[in-house]
Motif scaffolding. Structure first.
Motif, PDB file in Angstrom:
ATOM      1  N   PHE A  32       0.834  -1.212   0.000  1.00 30.58           N
ATOM      2  CA  PHE A  32       0.000   0.000   0.000  1.00 30.58           C
ATOM      3  C   PHE A  32       0.869   1.263   0.000  1.00 30.58           C
ATOM      4  CE2 PHE A  32      -2.584  -3.327   2.032  1.00 30.58           C
ATOM      5  CZ  PHE A  32      -3.655  -3.333   1.149  1.00 30.58           C
ATOM      6  N   GLU A  35      -0.755   4.702  -1.326  1.00 30.72           N
ATOM      7  CA  GLU A  35      -1.705   5.309  -0.394  1.00 30.72           C
ATOM      8  C   GLU A  35      -1.003   5.807   0.877  1.00 30.72           C
ATOM      9  OE1 GLU A  35      -3.710   2.678  -3.205  1.00 30.72           O
ATOM     10  OE2 GLU A  35      -2.069   2.307  -1.807  1.00 30.72           O
ATOM     11  N   ALA A  39      -0.673   9.654   2.342  1.00 29.18           N
ATOM     12  CA  ALA A  39      -1.139   9.939   3.692  1.00 29.18           C
ATOM     13  C   ALA A  39      -0.049  10.598   4.533  1.00 29.18           C
ATOM     14  CB  ALA A  39      -1.616   8.654   4.359  1.00 29.18           C
ATOM     15  N   LYS A  46      -0.358  15.731  -3.050  1.00 25.64           N
ATOM     16  CA  LYS A  46      -1.713  16.114  -3.457  1.00 25.64           C
ATOM     17  C   LYS A  46      -1.686  17.460  -4.166  1.00 25.64           C
ATOM     18  CE  LYS A  46      -4.961  14.100  -2.349  1.00 25.64           C
ATOM     19  NZ  LYS A  46      -5.685  12.987  -3.019  1.00 25.64           N
ATOM     20  N   ARG A  80      -1.253   7.639 -10.694  1.00 30.45           N
ATOM     21  CA  ARG A  80      -1.825   6.946  -9.543  1.00 30.45           C
ATOM     22  C   ARG A  80      -2.063   7.942  -8.404  1.00 30.45           C
ATOM     23  NH1 ARG A  80       0.593   1.039  -8.477  1.00 30.45           N
ATOM     24  NH2 ARG A  80      -0.910   1.240  -6.800  1.00 30.45           N
ATOM     25  N   GLU A  81      -1.517   7.632  -7.212  1.00 27.72           N
ATOM     26  CA  GLU A  81      -1.758   8.492  -6.062  1.00 27.72           C
ATOM     27  C   GLU A  81      -0.908   9.755  -6.100  1.00 27.72           C
ATOM     28  OE1 GLU A  81      -4.242   7.687  -4.083  1.00 27.72           O
ATOM     29  OE2 GLU A  81      -4.496   5.894  -5.302  1.00 27.72           O
ATOM     30  N   TRP A 332      -7.596  -4.620  -6.022  1.00 20.55           N
ATOM     31  CA  TRP A 332      -7.645  -4.523  -4.569  1.00 20.55           C
ATOM     32  C   TRP A 332      -7.735  -5.878  -3.886  1.00 20.55           C
ATOM     33  CZ3 TRP A 332      -6.590  -0.835  -1.184  1.00 20.55           C
ATOM     34  CH2 TRP A 332      -6.484   0.476  -1.646  1.00 20.55           C
TER      35      TRP A 332
END
Length: 378
Positions: A32, A35, A39, A46, A80-81, A332
């Motif tokens: 992960f 993600e 975080a 972001k 992606r993220e 997932w």
């Protein structure tokens, strides 16, 4: 024969199992990584305008060169993220983050993924460099070709009526029996996923050798070039392509794909590297990742990996090994499964260690010692 296999399984498991436990636990967390990285570092990863059209990469390059006074030598595109651009400029080891929505400079980090890169370093090489790579990949091969095969050999019951006992945890069992069942039952059910994770993991450490084996098994007509040995044809007095020329070249190749990374040649003989992705989002199935290595002076193609037309051996390693190893093959569902898979080496090592120490104590009470008798360790 069974006693010999048992001893091999025991001592390889007790030694390699400790390394595999570390690799498995760190691998569980790294499943992960996208993600977790967002975080941990939302201010860098972001964008301020998630619904807007990203600023053109050339504007980002101009902003970086104006701010730092050096040429941009590396670009990571939003995917992606990661919603922003990450760049490197000449003479600066820091990764520079620029908002994809506004082009504004956001900050910098020594590691591109922060602490998650430290986690990856521990997973891949135990933080001790090339020696660590040799240790971890050797342990992965031992898991794939020694521990799993010997474990399944000993798991297989001598009598068919006992097969059911090897497929389930015995209810209302003592601690000793429950520990034994955990080792055998979990080892059996996770044997195939562990095999896949181990083989694909070994590939990342022994890439050239693994590809040679795959090419041989798939009857490749020519060997796969080892990209770290590719070179440009040095031309004295001829300047290499700058970042803008490299971007123009990138736009010409694979227009149906999304740009992923651009890295200028680090020295006068190296190649310029471009990579792409079929989709910016995580998708189940194989991952199509074109990779192009260009002559830094002419822009000519030195090596082009096309994920759709490449020989089957290259497709297997390039398109399938990454999603298999990181658990992304089934989206997932497999990512969650791979999280638990990463906990299995540690679980099997600890339960195997408890079985071994229990047998030693039992034999000592009887007044004699048979090291590892009927012990099953990872």
């Amino acid at each position: 024969m069974r006693k010999f296999i048992l001893q091999v399984h025991l001592w390889v498991g007790l030694t390699a199992g400790a390394v595999l436990a570390v690799m498995g636990f760190t691998g569980s967390l790294y499943v992960f990584q996208p993600e977790l990285t967002v975080a941990l570092y939302p201010e860098l990863y972001k964008t301020s305008q998630p619904d807007g059209t990203p600023v053109d990469v050339r504007t980002i390059v101009q902003n970086a060169e104006q701010q730092f006074g050096k040429e941009v030598i590396s670009i990571n595109f939003p995917m992606r993220e990661l919603e922003n651009y990450i760049l490197k400029v000449e003479g600066n080891k820091q990764w520079l983050f620029f908002d994809a929505g506004t082009g504004r400079y956001l900050g910098q980090m020594e590691n591109r993924r922060g602490i998650m890169d430290d986690l990856l370093d521990l997973h891949r090489n135990l933080t001790i460099g090339e020696n660590g790579v040799l240790i971890t990949r050797t342990c992965a091969l031992l898991l794939a070709f020694v521990l799993l095969s010997s474990g399944l050999y000993m798991w297989w019951p001598k009598k068919k009526r006992n097969l059911k006992d090897g497929l389930r945890l015995k209810p209302n069992a003592s601690f000793k029996r429950r520990n034994y069942d955990l080792h055998n039952v979990f080892g059996f059910y996770f044997s195939i996923p562990l095999l896949l994770a181990a083989i694909t993991g070994a590939y990342f450490g022994f890439q050239e050798k693994t590809q040679q084996v795959v090419d041989t098994l798939t009857l490749a007509k020519e060997p796969t070039p080892y990209v770290k040995k590719l070179q440009s044809a040095y031309q004295a007095g001829v300047p290499p392509l700058d970042i803008y020329q490299a971007l123009d070249r990138m736009d010409q190749l694979y227009p149906a794909y999304k740009p992923r990374t651009l890295v200028l040649a680090p020295d006068s003989l190296a190649t310029l590297n471009l990579t792409y992705l079929a989709s910016k989002e995580l998708e189940a199935g194989p991952q199509y990742r074109p990779m192009v290595y260009l002559d830094q002076y002419t822009g000519g193609i030195v090596y082009d990996y096309n994920p759709e037309t490449a020989p089957i051996g290259r497709k297997l390693t390039r398109n399938w090994f990454v999603p298999i190893h990181f658990g992304e093959l089934g989206g997932w569902v497999t990512r969650v499964l791979w999280f638990f898979l990463g906990l299995m080496p540690g679980t099997l090592w600890i339960t195997g260690l408890l079985i071994w120490t229990g047998k030693k104590k039992k034999n000592k009470k009887r007044g004699y010692s048979i090291p590892g008798k009927r012990v099953v360790a990872l």
